[in-house]
Each structure stands twice: as C-alpha cells, then as structure tokens.
Design a protein around this motif. Structure first.
Motif, PDB file in Angstrom:
ATOM      1  N   TRP A 188       0.862  -1.190   0.000  1.00 23.93           N
ATOM      2  CA  TRP A 188       0.000   0.000   0.000  1.00 23.93           C
ATOM      3  C   TRP A 188       0.890   1.229   0.000  1.00 23.93           C
ATOM      4  CZ3 TRP A 188      -4.964  -0.061  -1.100  1.00 23.93           C
ATOM      5  CH2 TRP A 188      -5.719   1.113  -0.932  1.00 23.93           C
ATOM      6  N   ARG A 189       0.589   2.148  -0.919  1.00 17.34           N
ATOM      7  CA  ARG A 189       1.425   3.324  -1.098  1.00 17.34           C
ATOM      8  C   ARG A 189       0.864   4.521  -0.343  1.00 17.34           C
ATOM      9  NH1 ARG A 189       1.046   2.733  -7.408  1.00 17.34           N
ATOM     10  NH2 ARG A 189       0.480   4.913  -7.187  1.00 17.34           N
ATOM     11  N   LYS A 190       1.744   5.438  -0.032  1.00 14.22           N
ATOM     12  CA  LYS A 190       1.328   6.598   0.755  1.00 14.22           C
ATOM     13  C   LYS A 190       0.397   7.534  -0.011  1.00 14.22           C
ATOM     14  CE  LYS A 190       5.612   9.168  -0.174  1.00 14.22           C
ATOM     15  NZ  LYS A 190       6.786   9.802   0.483  1.00 14.22           N
ATOM     16  N   ASP A 191       0.250   7.321  -1.324  1.00 13.95           N
ATOM     17  CA  ASP A 191      -0.724   8.091  -2.097  1.00 13.95           C
ATOM     18  C   ASP A 191      -2.091   7.408  -2.117  1.00 13.95           C
ATOM     19  OD1 ASP A 191      -0.070   5.960  -3.679  1.00 13.95           O
ATOM     20  OD2 ASP A 191       0.513   7.115  -5.435  1.00 13.95           O
ATOM     21  N   SER A 192      -2.285   6.460  -1.167  1.00 11.67           N
ATOM     22  CA  SER A 192      -3.562   5.757  -0.987  1.00 11.67           C
ATOM     23  C   SER A 192      -3.930   4.891  -2.178  1.00 11.67           C
ATOM     24  CB  SER A 192      -4.701   6.749  -0.685  1.00 11.67           C
ATOM     25  OG  SER A 192      -4.455   7.413   0.542  1.00 11.67           O
ATOM     26  N   LEU A 193      -2.926   4.271  -2.782  1.00  8.22           N
ATOM     27  CA  LEU A 193      -3.135   3.343  -3.874  1.00  8.22           C
ATOM     28  C   LEU A 193      -2.425   2.028  -3.561  1.00  8.22           C
ATOM     29  CD1 LEU A 193      -2.604   5.664  -6.978  1.00  8.22           C
ATOM     30  CD2 LEU A 193      -4.767   4.660  -6.201  1.00  8.22           C
ATOM     31  N   PRO A 194      -2.944   0.904  -4.056  1.00 10.06           N
ATOM     32  CA  PRO A 194      -2.303  -0.387  -3.804  1.00 10.06           C
ATOM     33  C   PRO A 194      -1.077  -0.568  -4.690  1.00 10.06           C
ATOM     34  CG  PRO A 194      -4.128  -0.694  -5.291  1.00 10.06           C
ATOM     35  CD  PRO A 194      -4.165   0.764  -4.888  1.00 10.06           C
ATOM     36  N   SER A 195      -0.184  -1.445  -4.265  1.00  6.60           N
ATOM     37  CA  SER A 195       0.932  -1.822  -5.122  1.00  6.60           C
ATOM     38  C   SER A 195       0.450  -2.766  -6.205  1.00  6.60           C
ATOM     39  CB  SER A 195       2.017  -2.520  -4.288  1.00  6.60           C
ATOM     40  OG  SER A 195       1.563  -3.814  -3.891  1.00  6.60           O
ATOM     41  N   TYR A 196       1.309  -3.003  -7.173  1.00  2.17           N
ATOM     42  CA  TYR A 196       0.995  -3.974  -8.226  1.00  2.17           C
ATOM     43  C   TYR A 196       0.666  -5.333  -7.629  1.00  2.17           C
ATOM     44  CZ  TYR A 196       2.035  -7.630 -11.634  1.00  2.17           C
ATOM     45  OH  TYR A 196       1.968  -8.770 -12.405  1.00  2.17           O
ATOM     46  N   GLN A 197       1.462  -5.771  -6.641  1.00  2.01           N
ATOM     47  CA  GLN A 197       1.274  -7.113  -6.081  1.00  2.01           C
ATOM     48  C   GLN A 197      -0.125  -7.282  -5.498  1.00  2.01           C
ATOM     49  OE1 GLN A 197       3.580  -8.937  -6.950  1.00  2.01           O
ATOM     50  NE2 GLN A 197       5.438  -7.705  -7.070  1.00  2.01           N
ATOM     51  N   LEU A 198      -0.570  -6.317  -4.701  1.00  4.86           N
ATOM     52  CA  LEU A 198      -1.868  -6.437  -4.042  1.00  4.86           C
ATOM     53  C   LEU A 198      -3.016  -6.311  -5.039  1.00  4.86           C
ATOM     54  CD1 LEU A 198      -3.506  -6.765  -1.470  1.00  4.86           C
ATOM     55  CD2 LEU A 198      -3.393  -4.286  -1.153  1.00  4.86           C
ATOM     56  N   SER A 199      -2.959  -5.319  -5.916  1.00  3.58           N
ATOM     57  CA  SER A 199      -4.063  -5.135  -6.866  1.00  3.58           C
ATOM     58  C   SER A 199      -4.198  -6.341  -7.781  1.00  3.58           C
ATOM     59  CB  SER A 199      -3.856  -3.858  -7.684  1.00  3.58           C
ATOM     60  OG  SER A 199      -2.663  -3.917  -8.445  1.00  3.58           O
ATOM     61  N   CYS A 200      -3.066  -6.918  -8.180  1.00  4.67           N
ATOM     62  CA  CYS A 200      -3.091  -8.080  -9.066  1.00  4.67           C
ATOM     63  C   CYS A 200      -3.758  -9.276  -8.380  1.00  4.67           C
ATOM     64  CB  CYS A 200      -1.666  -8.427  -9.477  1.00  4.67           C
ATOM     65  SG  CYS A 200      -1.551  -9.718 -10.721  1.00  4.67           S
ATOM     66  N   VAL A 201      -3.401  -9.521  -7.134  1.00  2.00           N
ATOM     67  CA  VAL A 201      -3.974 -10.643  -6.389  1.00  2.00           C
ATOM     68  C   VAL A 201      -5.479 -10.468  -6.197  1.00  2.00           C
ATOM     69  CG1 VAL A 201      -4.082 -11.640  -4.069  1.00  2.00           C
ATOM     70  CG2 VAL A 201      -1.884 -11.404  -5.230  1.00  2.00           C
ATOM     71  N   VAL A 202      -5.885  -9.280  -5.800  1.00  2.00           N
ATOM     72  CA  VAL A 202      -7.308  -9.025  -5.566  1.00  2.00           C
ATOM     73  C   VAL A 202      -8.098  -9.186  -6.865  1.00  2.00           C
ATOM     74  CG1 VAL A 202      -8.993  -7.248  -4.937  1.00  2.00           C
ATOM     75  CG2 VAL A 202      -6.913  -7.549  -3.577  1.00  2.00           C
ATOM     76  N   ASP A 203      -7.587  -8.624  -7.946  1.00  6.39           N
ATOM     77  CA  ASP A 203      -8.304  -8.701  -9.217  1.00  6.39           C
ATOM     78  C   ASP A 203      -8.358 -10.120  -9.769  1.00  6.39           C
ATOM     79  OD1 ASP A 203      -9.072  -6.074  -9.412  1.00  6.39           O
ATOM     80  OD2 ASP A 203      -7.295  -5.447 -10.517  1.00  6.39           O
ATOM     81  N   ASP A 204      -7.241 -10.835  -9.713  1.00  9.17           N
ATOM     82  CA  ASP A 204      -7.249 -12.197 -10.236  1.00  9.17           C
ATOM     83  C   ASP A 204      -8.269 -13.061  -9.496  1.00  9.17           C
ATOM     84  OD1 ASP A 204      -5.334 -11.631 -12.134  1.00  9.17           O
ATOM     85  OD2 ASP A 204      -3.661 -12.477 -11.003  1.00  9.17           O
ATOM     86  N   ALA A 205      -8.392 -12.845  -8.187  1.00  5.66           N
ATOM     87  CA  ALA A 205      -9.361 -13.616  -7.409  1.00  5.66           C
ATOM     88  C   ALA A 205     -10.791 -13.185  -7.734  1.00  5.66           C
ATOM     89  CB  ALA A 205      -9.088 -13.446  -5.919  1.00  5.66           C
ATOM     90  N   GLU A 206     -11.038 -11.891  -7.786  1.00  5.83           N
ATOM     91  CA  GLU A 206     -12.389 -11.380  -8.023  1.00  5.83           C
ATOM     92  C   GLU A 206     -12.863 -11.705  -9.429  1.00  5.83           C
ATOM     93  OE1 GLU A 206     -15.680  -8.765  -8.927  1.00  5.83           O
ATOM     94  OE2 GLU A 206     -13.712  -8.713  -9.904  1.00  5.83           O
ATOM     95  N   MET A 207     -11.927 -11.753 -10.376  1.00 10.70           N
ATOM     96  CA  MET A 207     -12.257 -12.071 -11.761  1.00 10.70           C
ATOM     97  C   MET A 207     -12.287 -13.579 -12.007  1.00 10.70           C
ATOM     98  SD  MET A 207      -9.806  -9.101 -13.421  1.00 10.70           S
ATOM     99  CE  MET A 207      -9.914  -9.688 -15.110  1.00 10.70           C
ATOM    100  N   GLN A 208     -11.967 -14.355 -10.956  1.00  8.62           N
ATOM    101  CA  GLN A 208     -11.970 -15.822 -11.021  1.00  8.62           C
ATOM    102  C   GLN A 208     -11.017 -16.355 -12.095  1.00  8.62           C
ATOM    103  OE1 GLN A 208     -15.949 -17.630 -10.755  1.00  8.62           O
ATOM    104  NE2 GLN A 208     -16.767 -15.619 -10.193  1.00  8.62           N
ATOM    105  N   ILE A 209      -9.854 -15.729 -12.197  1.00  5.94           N
ATOM    106  CA  ILE A 209      -8.847 -16.148 -13.159  1.00  5.94           C
ATOM    107  C   ILE A 209      -8.327 -17.535 -12.784  1.00  5.94           C
ATOM    108  CG2 ILE A 209      -6.596 -15.613 -14.166  1.00  5.94           C
ATOM    109  CD1 ILE A 209      -8.889 -13.672 -14.921  1.00  5.94           C
ATOM    110  N   THR A 210      -8.308 -18.444 -13.736  1.00  4.50           N
ATOM    111  CA  THR A 210      -7.822 -19.804 -13.467  1.00  4.50           C
ATOM    112  C   THR A 210      -6.376 -19.991 -13.911  1.00  4.50           C
ATOM    113  OG1 THR A 210      -8.651 -20.630 -15.592  1.00  4.50           O
ATOM    114  CG2 THR A 210     -10.136 -20.759 -13.688  1.00  4.50           C
ATOM    115  N   GLU A 211      -5.921 -19.175 -14.875  1.00  2.49           N
ATOM    116  CA  GLU A 211      -4.521 -19.248 -15.299  1.00  2.49           C
ATOM    117  C   GLU A 211      -4.014 -17.852 -15.629  1.00  2.49           C
ATOM    118  OE1 GLU A 211      -2.198 -22.269 -18.025  1.00  2.49           O
ATOM    119  OE2 GLU A 211      -3.022 -20.671 -19.297  1.00  2.49           O
TER     120      GLU A 211
END
Length: 281
Positions: A188-211
């Motif tokens: 989490w960045r001080k400009d109130s935005l997520p890092s690449y690692q966190l946003s990628c994990v959240v999106d892949d899970a929410e989008m139900q990415i299988t690969e």
C-alpha cells in the motif's frame, strides 16, 4: 466429473505503447484461452497516475484488436476498484501481515543493489520491482496494527526462510526463498493506492482467473502473490510464464523500444501476420 472453466486475462498498463514483447505474451494468453475453449478478460492496470494516459488505453485496445486478439467485454479498470484493494489491505493490516514503513527514498536507495541492473534483469526470474528490504521498519512481532496511518507506505511481512514453490505450466518447478530472493514488499502506497502485487492478487481472485499468463520476468512476483493469496484466503491460479523477447543486443524489450511498438510497426505498413511472425519465440 466437472471440468474447471478456463478464465485468462490480458493486463496491460497504459504507460506507453505496446511493443513486440507485449504482443508475444498477449498472443500466448489468447492462444491458451482458445486451446481451453475458455474466456479471456481485459484488465486496464492504470494505477500509475503520473504515467497512465488515455491515449495509451485507446492505443492498446486498437493494437490488440488489430493483432486479432479477442476478449470478453467489459474491460476491467483498476482505478475504478480502489475500494476492493483497500478492503484487502485493511484485512492484512488487521491480521498482522502488514506494517507501516517510513523509510525515505534515500533510505531505500542505500539498500542492496537495484534489481533493474541489466546483469540481473536479463536472467529469468531476476527482474524485480524493488530490492530486498533491510527490515528497518519491521516491528519485532506481527501483531495487528493499532490504526491506519495515512500518507504512509505499508509492507507485507514475508516468512523469512520459507521456500515458496509452484509448478509453472511452461517453465516447470520454481522455488524462491522469502527473505533472501525477495524481502518485505510494498502493498500500500502513501498516495492511498495499492501496489501492483496487491491489486493483481485481488483482481485475479475477483475475476476468477484460473490461469495467469505473463512474462518470465515476473516469477518472483508470483512468489510474492502466492503469499498474499494465502494471507487473504484466496485461491491460487495456475501460472504460465512466457519467455521474453529481446533486442539485437540481447536486452529484453521494454517500452523504451519505440521502433518495436505495435503502433510503429503498423505505421510502417506491416500486416498482423507479419508482426505475429516476428514474435514467435
């Protein structure tokens, strides 16, 4: 016996024009989805407010379509999903997996050598987005944070010495040691935005990415993301890391290679078939 539905994704960042390296990875992702009779989604990773441009969003959509890559609408836009990332971050904070880091840029610059040096970046799995953190701000215990501090960077506390292993569907068995191959990383960045690692994990899970299909330069990121998935109780998708395209000097292609941008090749009169022939690796 049910067969898992295949869901893949394209995840370009609109910080420049797509080049041949992007085309190679995205074409691989498209072919993987076709082979599995699956779905391919498009995610606009526009969380770099200083460098993201709408003109690059328009260009990437046009260039992907010109290559013949098809995806299922609508396009997912990360800048519209901040609340999802914030909720995941607060869960990590409450569970003691995250801590505040007040290190200055000068402090960080004085750590171990930058991972983007070409001597390391040319080796698969060694391209990284941050050096191994020296634990300067890491608390002695992983107790939950008392309160969220605004305008502050936060890091994920990795389990030092633990081997993070996974079987890549293209490169085979992979293993990285937490605390050695990578350290406590920014989430989490001080400009109130997520890092690449966190946003990628959240999106892949929410989008139900299988690969997840992406470049071999992100192998360490996969190890990090597996740790985040475990901490958040999310399922880990399969991974397919594609080989990197390189220029005549053997340096991996990047957005600085303007002459190899898809848009530049189109303007030179090349056909989609000719470009696709160039990216066969």
């Amino acid at each position: 016996m049910s067969v898992e539905r295949y869901i893949g994704r394209l995840a370009p960042s609109p910080t420049g024009l797509l080049h041949l390296g992007h085309a190679a990875t995205f074409w691989t992702a498209y072919q993987r989805a076709l082979q599995h009779n699956g779905t391919l989604l498009l995610r606009n990773e526009d969380l770099d407010p200083q460098r993201s441009r709408q003109e690059y969003v328009d260009a990437m959509i046009e260039d992907l379509a010109w290559l013949g890559i098809e995806w299922t609408l609508p396009m997912i836009v990360q800048s519209e999903r901040i609340a999802l990332y914030r909720a995941a971050f607060e869960r990590l904070l409450a569970s003691g997996h995250a801590y505040a880091c007040t290190c200055s840029r000068r402090d960080l610059a004085q750590m171990t050598q930058a991972p983007h040096e070409e001597t390391q970046a040319d080796q698969p799995g060694n391209v990284d987005d941050e050096p191994v953190y020296n634990r300067k701000c890491r608390p002695a215990t992983n107790s939950p944070a008392q309160s969220l501090q605004e305008n502050t960077n936060y890091r994920f506390r990795v389990p030092d010495g633990e081997a993070i292993t996974f079987i890549d569907r293209n490169l085979g068995s992979q293993s990285f040691i937490a605390g050695q191959d990578f350290g406590d990383f920014l989430i989490w960045r001080k400009d109130s935005l997520p890092s690449y690692q966190l946003s990628c994990v959240v999106d892949d899970a929410e989008m139900q990415i299988t690969e997840v299909v992406r470049g071999a330069d992100l192998l360490k990121s996969t190890a990090r993301q597996i740790l985040l998935q475990r901490a958040l109780g999310l399922q880990t998708p399969a991974y397919f890391h594609a080989p990197l395209l390189r220029d005549e000097q053997g340096i991996r292609l990047a957005k600085r290679h303007h002459a190899l941008a898809i848009r530049s090749l189109r303007q030179r009169g090349l056909s989609p078939a000719e470009v696709l022939k160039m990216i066969q690796v």
